[in-house]
Design a protein around this motif. Structure first.
Motif, PDB file in Angstrom:
ATOM      1  N   ALA A  39      -8.290  16.267  16.435  1.00 51.18           N
ATOM      2  CA  ALA A  39      -7.591  16.512  17.620  1.00 51.18           C
ATOM      3  C   ALA A  39      -6.439  17.441  17.580  1.00 51.18           C
ATOM      4  CB  ALA A  39      -6.881  15.198  18.195  1.00 51.18           C
ATOM      5  N   VAL A  40      -5.851  18.111  18.560  1.00 51.56           N
ATOM      6  CA  VAL A  40      -4.895  19.129  18.442  1.00 51.56           C
ATOM      7  C   VAL A  40      -3.248  18.255  18.593  1.00 51.56           C
ATOM      8  CG1 VAL A  40      -3.646  20.813  19.636  1.00 51.56           C
ATOM      9  CG2 VAL A  40      -6.290  20.854  19.543  1.00 51.56           C
ATOM     10  N   THR A  41      -3.309  17.275  19.223  1.00 50.93           N
ATOM     11  CA  THR A  41      -2.044  16.797  19.306  1.00 50.93           C
ATOM     12  C   THR A  41      -1.849  15.240  18.659  1.00 50.93           C
ATOM     13  OG1 THR A  41      -2.078  16.057  21.373  1.00 50.93           O
ATOM     14  CG2 THR A  41      -1.129  18.011  20.875  1.00 50.93           C
ATOM     15  N   LYS A  42      -0.740  14.683  18.257  1.00 47.63           N
ATOM     16  CA  LYS A  42      -0.985  13.194  17.889  1.00 47.63           C
ATOM     17  C   LYS A  42      -1.368  12.415  18.804  1.00 47.63           C
ATOM     18  CE  LYS A  42       2.531  13.941  14.408  1.00 47.63           C
ATOM     19  NZ  LYS A  42       3.840  13.945  13.973  1.00 47.63           N
ATOM     20  N   MET A  43      -0.998  12.567  20.076  1.00 49.53           N
ATOM     21  CA  MET A  43      -1.216  11.786  21.369  1.00 49.53           C
ATOM     22  C   MET A  43      -2.950  11.842  21.695  1.00 49.53           C
ATOM     23  SD  MET A  43       1.169  10.250  22.194  1.00 49.53           S
ATOM     24  CE  MET A  43       0.793   9.347  23.626  1.00 49.53           C
ATOM     25  N   ASP A  44      -3.584  13.131  21.407  1.00 50.69           N
ATOM     26  CA  ASP A  44      -5.067  13.175  21.307  1.00 50.69           C
ATOM     27  C   ASP A  44      -5.725  12.397  20.317  1.00 50.69           C
ATOM     28  OD1 ASP A  44      -4.722  15.029  23.594  1.00 50.69           O
ATOM     29  OD2 ASP A  44      -5.054  16.774  22.203  1.00 50.69           O
ATOM     30  N   LYS A  45      -5.037  12.396  19.354  1.00 48.61           N
ATOM     31  CA  LYS A  45      -5.692  11.675  17.970  1.00 48.61           C
ATOM     32  C   LYS A  45      -5.771   9.997  18.432  1.00 48.61           C
ATOM     33  CE  LYS A  45      -6.945  10.660  13.759  1.00 48.61           C
ATOM     34  NZ  LYS A  45      -8.323  10.694  13.559  1.00 48.61           N
ATOM     35  N   ILE A  46      -4.475   9.571  18.963  1.00 50.10           N
ATOM     36  CA  ILE A  46      -4.311   7.920  19.250  1.00 50.10           C
ATOM     37  C   ILE A  46      -5.227   7.758  20.284  1.00 50.10           C
ATOM     38  CG2 ILE A  46      -2.712   6.274  20.309  1.00 50.10           C
ATOM     39  CD1 ILE A  46      -0.525   8.037  19.022  1.00 50.10           C
ATOM     40  N   ALA A  47      -5.374   8.715  21.588  1.00 48.69           N
ATOM     41  CA  ALA A  47      -6.387   8.251  22.634  1.00 48.69           C
ATOM     42  C   ALA A  47      -7.764   8.314  21.878  1.00 48.69           C
ATOM     43  CB  ALA A  47      -6.281   9.444  23.626  1.00 48.69           C
ATOM     44  N   ALA A  48      -8.086   9.112  20.957  1.00 46.04           N
ATOM     45  CA  ALA A  48      -9.664   9.050  20.449  1.00 46.04           C
ATOM     46  C   ALA A  48      -9.672   7.847  19.681  1.00 46.04           C
ATOM     47  CB  ALA A  48      -9.710  10.394  19.811  1.00 46.04           C
ATOM     48  N   ASP A  49      -8.760   7.777  18.885  1.00 41.71           N
ATOM     49  CA  ASP A  49      -9.046   6.422  18.108  1.00 41.71           C
ATOM     50  C   ASP A  49      -9.083   5.108  18.996  1.00 41.71           C
ATOM     51  OD1 ASP A  49      -8.797   7.980  15.723  1.00 41.71           O
ATOM     52  OD2 ASP A  49      -6.695   7.508  15.448  1.00 41.71           O
ATOM     53  N   LYS A  50      -8.479   5.120  20.107  1.00 39.57           N
ATOM     54  CA  LYS A  50      -8.787   4.092  20.924  1.00 39.57           C
ATOM     55  C   LYS A  50     -10.094   3.717  21.549  1.00 39.57           C
ATOM     56  CE  LYS A  50      -4.112   3.278  22.609  1.00 39.57           C
ATOM     57  NZ  LYS A  50      -2.967   3.449  23.559  1.00 39.57           N
ATOM     58  N   ARG A  51     -10.646   5.010  21.623  1.00 38.69           N
ATOM     59  CA  ARG A  51     -12.126   4.968  22.108  1.00 38.69           C
ATOM     60  C   ARG A  51     -13.355   4.534  21.136  1.00 38.69           C
ATOM     61  NH1 ARG A  51     -12.046  10.714  24.892  1.00 38.69           N
ATOM     62  NH2 ARG A  51     -10.383  10.859  23.130  1.00 38.69           N
ATOM     63  N   VAL A  52     -13.048   4.639  20.021  1.00 37.71           N
ATOM     64  CA  VAL A  52     -13.942   4.357  18.800  1.00 37.71           C
ATOM     65  C   VAL A  52     -13.941   2.590  18.583  1.00 37.71           C
ATOM     66  CG1 VAL A  52     -14.447   4.413  16.489  1.00 37.71           C
ATOM     67  CG2 VAL A  52     -13.718   6.491  17.677  1.00 37.71           C
ATOM     68  N   PRO A  53     -15.075   1.973  18.959  1.00 37.75           N
ATOM     69  CA  PRO A  53     -15.063   0.622  18.691  1.00 37.75           C
ATOM     70  C   PRO A  53     -14.859   0.348  17.203  1.00 37.75           C
ATOM     71  CG  PRO A  53     -17.220   1.549  19.252  1.00 37.75           C
ATOM     72  CD  PRO A  53     -16.211   2.658  19.367  1.00 37.75           C
ATOM     73  N   LYS A  54     -14.160  -0.727  16.975  1.00 39.67           N
ATOM     74  CA  LYS A  54     -13.829  -1.421  15.707  1.00 39.67           C
ATOM     75  C   LYS A  54     -15.026  -2.142  15.092  1.00 39.67           C
ATOM     76  CE  LYS A  54      -9.432  -0.315  15.374  1.00 39.67           C
ATOM     77  NZ  LYS A  54      -9.379   0.996  15.967  1.00 39.67           N
ATOM     78  N   VAL A  55     -15.641  -1.967  13.919  1.00 41.08           N
ATOM     79  CA  VAL A  55     -16.715  -2.688  13.517  1.00 41.08           C
ATOM     80  C   VAL A  55     -16.231  -3.726  12.385  1.00 41.08           C
ATOM     81  CG1 VAL A  55     -18.750  -2.604  12.281  1.00 41.08           C
ATOM     82  CG2 VAL A  55     -18.074  -0.654  13.963  1.00 41.08           C
ATOM     83  N   ASP A  56     -16.564  -5.133  12.565  1.00 40.64           N
ATOM     84  CA  ASP A  56     -16.166  -6.140  11.697  1.00 40.64           C
ATOM     85  C   ASP A  56     -17.491  -6.019  10.657  1.00 40.64           C
ATOM     86  OD1 ASP A  56     -15.449  -8.094  10.053  1.00 40.64           O
ATOM     87  OD2 ASP A  56     -15.059  -9.734  11.881  1.00 40.64           O
ATOM     88  N   GLU A  57     -17.169  -5.787   9.354  1.00 46.57           N
ATOM     89  CA  GLU A  57     -18.229  -5.821   8.260  1.00 46.57           C
ATOM     90  C   GLU A  57     -18.769  -7.217   8.253  1.00 46.57           C
ATOM     91  OE1 GLU A  57     -19.483  -3.020   7.122  1.00 46.57           O
ATOM     92  OE2 GLU A  57     -18.139  -1.813   7.911  1.00 46.57           O
ATOM     93  N   LYS A  58     -18.016  -8.287   8.381  1.00 49.02           N
ATOM     94  CA  LYS A  58     -18.244  -9.646   8.091  1.00 49.02           C
ATOM     95  C   LYS A  58     -18.896 -10.404   9.185  1.00 49.02           C
ATOM     96  CE  LYS A  58     -14.313 -10.185   5.130  1.00 49.02           C
ATOM     97  NZ  LYS A  58     -13.042 -10.808   4.973  1.00 49.02           N
ATOM     98  N   ALA A  59     -18.973  -9.455  10.388  1.00 51.87           N
ATOM     99  CA  ALA A  59     -19.397 -10.254  11.605  1.00 51.87           C
ATOM    100  C   ALA A  59     -21.168 -10.013  11.554  1.00 51.87           C
ATOM    101  CB  ALA A  59     -18.778  -9.685  12.747  1.00 51.87           C
ATOM    102  N   ASP A  60     -21.529 -10.901  12.526  1.00 52.37           N
ATOM    103  CA  ASP A  60     -23.062 -10.803  12.664  1.00 52.37           C
ATOM    104  C   ASP A  60     -23.457  -9.455  13.410  1.00 52.37           C
ATOM    105  OD1 ASP A  60     -25.531 -11.718  13.101  1.00 52.37           O
ATOM    106  OD2 ASP A  60     -25.392 -12.189  15.201  1.00 52.37           O
ATOM    107  N   PRO A  61     -24.483  -8.680  12.508  1.00 51.21           N
ATOM    108  CA  PRO A  61     -24.901  -7.628  13.073  1.00 51.21           C
ATOM    109  C   PRO A  61     -25.006  -7.442  14.486  1.00 51.21           C
ATOM    110  CG  PRO A  61     -25.870  -7.789  11.012  1.00 51.21           C
ATOM    111  CD  PRO A  61     -25.280  -9.316  11.428  1.00 51.21           C
TER     112      PRO A  61
END
Length: 110
Positions: A39-61
């Motif tokens: 991203a260009v700014t830190k705020m853009d990076k934070i906003a982009a990171d919020k859109r990416v879903p978190k994946v739990d490796e231990k959870a049922d696929p």
């Protein structure tokens, strides 16, 4: 012009701009060669990171996949919602009766 909170440093001496009739083009030279900016700014990076879903490796696929689909549906535009509803409906039609679409709205909206 000032851009605050850039994600990384730039080389001011080798950066420049081009001004056209209805556009201004900024060419910013990275201070560190070869680095990739997400991203260009830190705020853009934070906003982009919020859109990416978190994946739990231990959870049922399958549960993780359903969670990701629900996230995409909740955050998607109308076209994304129609596509997900249609794909879900087609996959459930192949399985047979008794498999509902709880949480994905009404199929009449397709």
């Amino acid at each position: 012009m000032s851009i605050v909170n850039l994600l990384n440093n730039i080389d001011v001496d080798n950066s420049f701009f081009k001004q056209k009739k209805d556009t201004v083009l900024l060419m910013l030279k990275k201070a560190k060669e070869g680095g990739k900016w997400d991203a260009v700014t830190k705020m853009d990076k934070i906003a982009a990171d919020k859109r990416v879903p978190k994946v739990d490796e231990k959870a049922d696929p399958q549960a993780s996949l359903m969670s990701m689909m629900k996230h995409m549906y909740d955050d998607g535009d109308d076209e994304m919602k129609r596509s997900i509803k249609k794909a879900w409906h087609e996959s459930q039609s192949k399985k047979g009766p008794g498999m509902g679409m709880e949480g994905f709205g009404n199929l009449d909206d397709l």
